[in-house]
Design an enzyme around this catalytic site. Structure first.
Site, mmCIF file in Angstrom:
data_model
loop_
_atom_site.group_PDB
_atom_site.id
_atom_site.type_symbol
_atom_site.label_atom_id
_atom_site.label_comp_id
_atom_site.label_asym_id
_atom_site.label_seq_id
_atom_site.Cartn_x
_atom_site.Cartn_y
_atom_site.Cartn_z
ATOM 1 N N MET A 145 16.119 8.483 29.086
ATOM 2 C CA MET A 145 15.381 9.660 29.547
ATOM 3 C C MET A 145 16.263 10.547 30.418
ATOM 4 O O MET A 145 16.978 10.078 31.293
ATOM 5 C CB MET A 145 14.130 9.247 30.336
ATOM 6 N N CYS A 146 16.171 11.832 30.180
ATOM 7 C CA CYS A 146 16.956 12.825 30.920
ATOM 8 C C CYS A 146 16.752 12.697 32.428
ATOM 9 O O CYS A 146 17.701 12.765 33.202
ATOM 10 C CB CYS A 146 16.535 14.216 30.457
#
Lengths: 248, 132
Positions: A145-146
């Site tokens: 996840m960013c």
């Protein structure tokens, strides 16, 4: 995604009344998602993002029957990590790489855009700053996840990453995607949120005003052209297609 | 001064003719734009399959840094003979030696005309202008 692609590919955009004097035109879109959607970075492998792998029934480390799932999965044109688009304001900026915002190295362009976002956040009661050398409390391994992975130019508050962003540069133009969380999601635990803002629609005007101040431009409300809408419709299904999702 | 044995594009690729083949790569300026001195910021490079026919200006690959994906464009047309596999495992080559070890694609050109591309001196002037 299709509309952002159309804007990125715009060969010679007509001068827009919102443009600053002499600068190439800038198009800013604000949007939110329905249903909630997980977007993968352009180069991300499905097996590196457990919720995406679980959604598509692919075996991957960390993906199992208990993995929280999004309602939909797409792949973006922009790089970086995956984002679960729920409870957030998403924006896109498209312009020429000759625009002063984007001339020079990529890192500098993030600093300029993030300075504008920080200004808007301040209006919303959030004091943010670039991460610099700090290791945020939101960092997490193996999620893909960013918001769980940061670089020195990323904006943080409460020692957590609060703005996800990524770019695509193509044919002398740039598409810049950004996400600002109003609430945490099950897939993005531990991130910074703009708790004092009730809805994406309430944050967008603050961001628009900050972009106008920092970009030296007047942003006029506008609608996509017929050609842009046609492109978006033709490409609507592509970004969530097996062909594109399973490319890596 | 960049190497003057090759030609350059406004999108910061270079092409070097070597007998019947040509090599493509990207310039130090392109790498610097993506990385700003942090060679570890390059994370992925996608290069074309051997045998693919490229038109001049066509996207032949993509490169990703920590914060951006950028297209790679063919300076001239031709058929892909070979790609530099070392790059995919060692992207830092593009930072340390973009003009020799950092070649990306070897092609058999359609023709050897480099008309419209910039000399090293012209490219120097072009990037100097961009820097201001």
């Amino acid at each position: 995604m299709g509309l952002d692609e159309a804007l990125l590919g715009a060969p010679a955009p007509a001068p827009h009344p919102g443009s600053g004097a002499g600068a190439p035109p800038v198009t800013v879109r604000f949007y939110s998602w329905s249903p909630d959607t997980l977007s993968l970075g352009y180069f991300q492998r499905l097996v590196d993002v457990p919720p995406a792998a679980a959604f598509l029934g692919i075996e991957a480390p960390g993906a199992g029957p208990d993995t929280p799932l999004p309602s939909a999965v797409v792949r973006r044109l922009t790089g970086g990590g995956a984002i679960h688009h729920q409870g957030e304001l998403t924006f896109s900026i498209t312009t020429s790489l000759e625009h002063p915002l984007y001339r020079g190295h990529v890192e500098g362009s993030y600093e300029r855009v993030h300075a504008a976002i920080a200004s808007a956040l301040q209006e919303a009661g959030v004091v943010s700053r670039p991460r610099a050398e700090l290791t945020p409390a939101s960092e997490a391994e193996g999620t893909g996840m960013c918001f769980h992975h940061s670089s020195p130019v990323d904006l943080i508050w409460n020692e957590r990453k609060g703005v996800g962003s990524a770019q695509r540069r193509k044919g002398g133009r740039v598409l810049h995607h950004g996400s600002i969380k109003l609430s945490a999601t099950e897939l993005e635990t531990g991130v910074a949120t703009v708790a004092g803002i009730a809805s994406p629609g309430a944050l967008a005007p603050l961001l628009r005003a900050a972009f106008e101040r920092h970009f030296d431009a007047r942003l006029e409300p506008s609608v996509p052209t017929a050609a842009e809408l046609e492109h978006a419709k033709a490409r609507e299904a592509f970004f969530g297609s097996d062909e594109f999702l399973r490319r890596r | 001064m960049r190497p003057d044995d090759r030609k350059y594009t406004k999108a910061h690729e270079w092409v070097l003719l070597d007998g019947d083949v040509a090599l493509f790569g990207i310039t130090d300026f392109a790498v610097e734009e993506l990385c700003n001195g942090n060679e570890g910021d390059l994370v992925y490079c996608d290069l074309p399959e051997e045998g693919r026919t490229l038109e001049a200006g066509e996207t032949f690959g993509e490169i990703e840094s920590v914060k951006a994906v950028a297209d790679l464009n063919a300076p001239i047309g031709g058929v892909v003979l070979e790609t530099n596999e070392a790059i995919e495992e060692h992207l830092e080559i593009l930072s340390t030696d973009p003009y020799k070890k950092g070649w990306m694609v070897k092609i058999k050109p359609n023709n050897k005309s480099l008309d419209g591309l910039m000399s090293a001196a012209e490219y120097e002037a072009f990037v100097a202008e961009k820097a201001h």
